[in-house]
Scaffold this motif. Structure first.
Motif, PDB file in Angstrom:
ATOM      1  N   GLY A 197       0.818  -1.208   0.000  1.00  0.00           N
ATOM      2  CA  GLY A 197       0.000   0.000   0.000  1.00  0.00           C
ATOM      3  C   GLY A 197       0.851   1.257   0.000  1.00  0.00           C
ATOM      4  N   PHE A 198       2.143   1.123   0.225  1.00  0.00           N
ATOM      5  CA  PHE A 198       3.070   2.250   0.198  1.00  0.00           C
ATOM      6  C   PHE A 198       3.521   2.598  -1.221  1.00  0.00           C
ATOM      7  N   ASP A 199       3.283   1.713  -2.183  1.00  0.00           N
ATOM      8  CA  ASP A 199       3.816   1.891  -3.541  1.00  0.00           C
ATOM      9  C   ASP A 199       3.400   3.218  -4.173  1.00  0.00           C
ATOM     10  N   ILE A 200       2.127   3.594  -4.025  1.00  0.00           N
ATOM     11  CA  ILE A 200       1.623   4.819  -4.650  1.00  0.00           C
ATOM     12  C   ILE A 200       2.352   6.034  -4.102  1.00  0.00           C
ATOM     13  N   ALA A 201       2.512   6.097  -2.778  1.00  0.00           N
ATOM     14  CA  ALA A 201       3.224   7.222  -2.170  1.00  0.00           C
ATOM     15  C   ALA A 201       4.668   7.272  -2.660  1.00  0.00           C
ATOM     16  N   ALA A 202       5.295   6.104  -2.784  1.00  0.00           N
ATOM     17  CA  ALA A 202       6.687   6.056  -3.232  1.00  0.00           C
ATOM     18  C   ALA A 202       6.819   6.548  -4.672  1.00  0.00           C
ATOM     19  N   LEU A 203       5.954   6.051  -5.566  1.00  0.00           N
ATOM     20  CA  LEU A 203       6.071   6.413  -6.981  1.00  0.00           C
ATOM     21  C   LEU A 203       5.691   7.868  -7.239  1.00  0.00           C
ATOM     22  N   THR A 204       4.643   8.357  -6.584  1.00  0.00           N
ATOM     23  CA  THR A 204       4.268   9.756  -6.800  1.00  0.00           C
ATOM     24  C   THR A 204       5.377  10.683  -6.302  1.00  0.00           C
ATOM     25  N   TYR A 205       6.042  10.304  -5.221  1.00  0.00           N
ATOM     26  CA  TYR A 205       7.146  11.119  -4.704  1.00  0.00           C
ATOM     27  C   TYR A 205       8.338  11.103  -5.654  1.00  0.00           C
ATOM     28  N   VAL A 206       8.722   9.917  -6.113  1.00  0.00           N
ATOM     29  CA  VAL A 206       9.893   9.781  -6.985  1.00  0.00           C
ATOM     30  C   VAL A 206       9.694  10.487  -8.323  1.00  0.00           C
ATOM     31  N   LEU A 207       8.475  10.395  -8.881  1.00  0.00           N
ATOM     32  CA  LEU A 207       8.221  10.883 -10.243  1.00  0.00           C
ATOM     33  C   LEU A 207       7.583  12.267 -10.298  1.00  0.00           C
ATOM     34  N   ARG A 208       7.339  12.887  -9.151  1.00  0.00           N
ATOM     35  CA  ARG A 208       6.537  14.113  -9.122  1.00  0.00           C
ATOM     36  C   ARG A 208       7.136  15.270  -9.922  1.00  0.00           C
ATOM     37  N   ASN A 209       8.458  15.312 -10.052  1.00  0.00           N
ATOM     38  CA  ASN A 209       9.104  16.411 -10.780  1.00  0.00           C
ATOM     39  C   ASN A 209       9.566  16.016 -12.179  1.00  0.00           C
ATOM     40  N   ASN A 210       9.229  14.798 -12.601  1.00  0.00           N
ATOM     41  CA  ASN A 210       9.750  14.293 -13.872  1.00  0.00           C
ATOM     42  C   ASN A 210       8.696  13.994 -14.925  1.00  0.00           C
ATOM     43  N   ILE A 211       7.487  13.647 -14.486  1.00  0.00           N
ATOM     44  CA  ILE A 211       6.391  13.372 -15.417  1.00  0.00           C
ATOM     45  C   ILE A 211       5.116  13.972 -14.830  1.00  0.00           C
ATOM     46  N   PRO A 212       4.048  14.098 -15.616  1.00  0.00           N
ATOM     47  CA  PRO A 212       2.774  14.572 -15.042  1.00  0.00           C
ATOM     48  C   PRO A 212       2.334  13.674 -13.893  1.00  0.00           C
ATOM     49  N   MET A 213       1.583  14.236 -12.953  1.00  0.00           N
ATOM     50  CA  MET A 213       1.131  13.461 -11.804  1.00  0.00           C
ATOM     51  C   MET A 213       0.342  12.234 -12.253  1.00  0.00           C
ATOM     52  N   LEU A 214       0.561  11.135 -11.559  1.00  0.00           N
ATOM     53  CA  LEU A 214      -0.034   9.864 -11.954  1.00  0.00           C
ATOM     54  C   LEU A 214      -1.556   9.870 -11.851  1.00  0.00           C
ATOM     55  N   LYS A 215      -2.181   9.231 -12.832  1.00  0.00           N
ATOM     56  CA  LYS A 215      -3.634   9.035 -12.822  1.00  0.00           C
ATOM     57  C   LYS A 215      -3.924   7.547 -12.965  1.00  0.00           C
ATOM     58  N   PHE A 216      -5.111   7.153 -12.528  1.00  0.00           N
ATOM     59  CA  PHE A 216      -5.512   5.749 -12.550  1.00  0.00           C
ATOM     60  C   PHE A 216      -6.830   5.607 -13.287  1.00  0.00           C
ATOM     61  N   PHE A 217      -6.969   4.537 -14.065  1.00  0.00           N
ATOM     62  CA  PHE A 217      -8.281   4.199 -14.599  1.00  0.00           C
ATOM     63  C   PHE A 217      -9.127   3.671 -13.449  1.00  0.00           C
ATOM     64  N   LEU A 218     -10.294   4.261 -13.256  1.00  0.00           N
ATOM     65  CA  LEU A 218     -11.172   3.884 -12.157  1.00  0.00           C
ATOM     66  C   LEU A 218     -12.510   3.383 -12.683  1.00  0.00           C
ATOM     67  N   LYS A 219     -13.119   2.474 -11.942  1.00  0.00           N
ATOM     68  CA  LYS A 219     -14.456   2.017 -12.299  1.00  0.00           C
ATOM     69  C   LYS A 219     -15.444   3.175 -12.177  1.00  0.00           C
ATOM     70  N   LYS A 220     -16.372   3.235 -13.119  1.00  0.00           N
ATOM     71  CA  LYS A 220     -17.318   4.349 -13.145  1.00  0.00           C
ATOM     72  C   LYS A 220     -18.115   4.449 -11.849  1.00  0.00           C
ATOM     73  N   GLU A 221     -18.330   3.315 -11.182  1.00  0.00           N
ATOM     74  CA  GLU A 221     -19.111   3.312  -9.951  1.00  0.00           C
ATOM     75  C   GLU A 221     -18.459   4.168  -8.856  1.00  0.00           C
ATOM     76  N   LEU A 222     -17.123   4.281  -8.894  1.00  0.00           N
ATOM     77  CA  LEU A 222     -16.423   5.063  -7.873  1.00  0.00           C
ATOM     78  C   LEU A 222     -16.704   6.554  -7.988  1.00  0.00           C
ATOM     79  N   LEU A 223     -17.205   6.978  -9.135  1.00  0.00           N
ATOM     80  CA  LEU A 223     -17.536   8.389  -9.328  1.00  0.00           C
ATOM     81  C   LEU A 223     -18.601   8.848  -8.330  1.00  0.00           C
TER      82      LEU A 223
END
Length: 309
Positions: free
Chosen positions: A98-124
């Protein structure tokens, strides 16, 4: 800085700080989402989206500050060269914790656009969460079940059309989409149940990434193949990080061309699907060997497959 404190104190402190950090930025994002919902002007909404992404950048950066406060972590990162904040990327990664997202967003935050995820429509329609994800322009997709397709074959292909329409906005806004192709976090139980041919990975599933490429393939600049390793994690990585026990995080990023996926062939021809799966399996075999080499480098006395709950 504070890693001299006992583990339970570090855990309580990191939990409090992470909750405050998440509540603060998510509240700002939700407020922005509400304004965005009430003002249907495209230019204004695009501006708000950029501001919401900066809020997510703030969340990721403060997470890094919390890590610096509670643990003395060495970041071993390779592959950031050549990445661009104004690029379009499809990112695939192994999934350990569960730490992976925090790690990747931190590492990549200044190098690529902020990460987005495909989400199920129900989560809207989930209170606060749905509004926040919509404010960040997370792409929502509608997946028709096999039972629904059997009942009404005319629905075949509608999911792809809907997803393409929802991704139209990304043609002008640099975007990074992440896909965990294993489907869930690695555990020894899942590994054994799958009879996975890999030492440190679950079997990759090609359907999700093929669907993403079919919907947005021509927009992506590159495919980023990311490998995460926590060499000194013995079990529950997230808990160990919050107790200040994790001392090293390894991230390897490989930039690859985006494969072509003909949606008509892929979704209607078994051999096309098998060919794409073989390509993904090849990447996973290389990733498995890369993880082995990293563990050999840092834990030469004992190789232990990563675990998490």
């Amino acid at each position: 800085m504070l890693n001299f404190l006992p583990g339970p104190i570090l855990f309580a402190l990191s939990t409090l700080l992470l909750i405050v950090n998440t509540v603060l930025w998510s509240s700002l994002i939700c407020v922005g989402g509400l304004i965005k919902l009430l003002v249907p002007i495209t230019g204004f909404r695009n501006l708000l989206t950029k501001i919401m992404n900066r809020f997510m950048w703030g969340w990721a950066s403060v997470n890094g500050g919390i890590l610096f406060l509670i643990a003395k972590i060495e970041w071993d990162i390779e592959g950031l060269e050549g990445l661009k904040k104004d690029g379009w990327y499809l990112l695939i990664s192994n999934h350990l914790s569960g730490f992976d997202i925090a790690a990747l967003t931190y590492v990549l935050r200044n190098n690529i656009p902020m990460l987005k995820f495909f989400l199920k429509k129900e989560l809207l329609y989930v209170p606060f969460m749905g509004l926040g994800c919509w404010a960040l322009d997370m792409p929502f997709m509608n997946r028709t079940s096999a039972k629904q397709l059997k009942k009404n074959p005319k629905l075949r292909g509608k999911d792809l059309e809907t997803t393409r329409r929802s991704c139209e906005k990304f043609k002008t806004i640099p975007t990074s989409i992440i896909n965990y192709v294993e489907g869930s976090r690695f555990t020894p139980e899942k590994h054994d149940r799958q009879r996975s041919p890999y030492r440190y990975l679950l079997r990759p599933k090609a359907g999700g990434i093929a669907f993403t490429i079919s919907a947005m393939g021509e927009q992506f600049t590159s495919l980023l193949n990311v490998t995460l390793v926590y060499p000194d994690s013995a079990g529950n990585t997230l808990s160990e990080v919050m107790h200040g026990k994790v001392k090293r995080i390894v991230v390897r990023i490989e930039t690859l061309p985006v494969p072509e996926v003909d949606d008509i062939k892929y979704f209607n021809d078994a051999e096309s699907r098998a060919q794409f799966q073989r390509w993904l399996n090849g990447i996973w075999y290389q990733k498995d060997e890369q993880i082995h080499q990293v563990l050999q480098k840092y834990n030469s006395d004992q190789l232990v497959a990563p675990q998490d709950s």
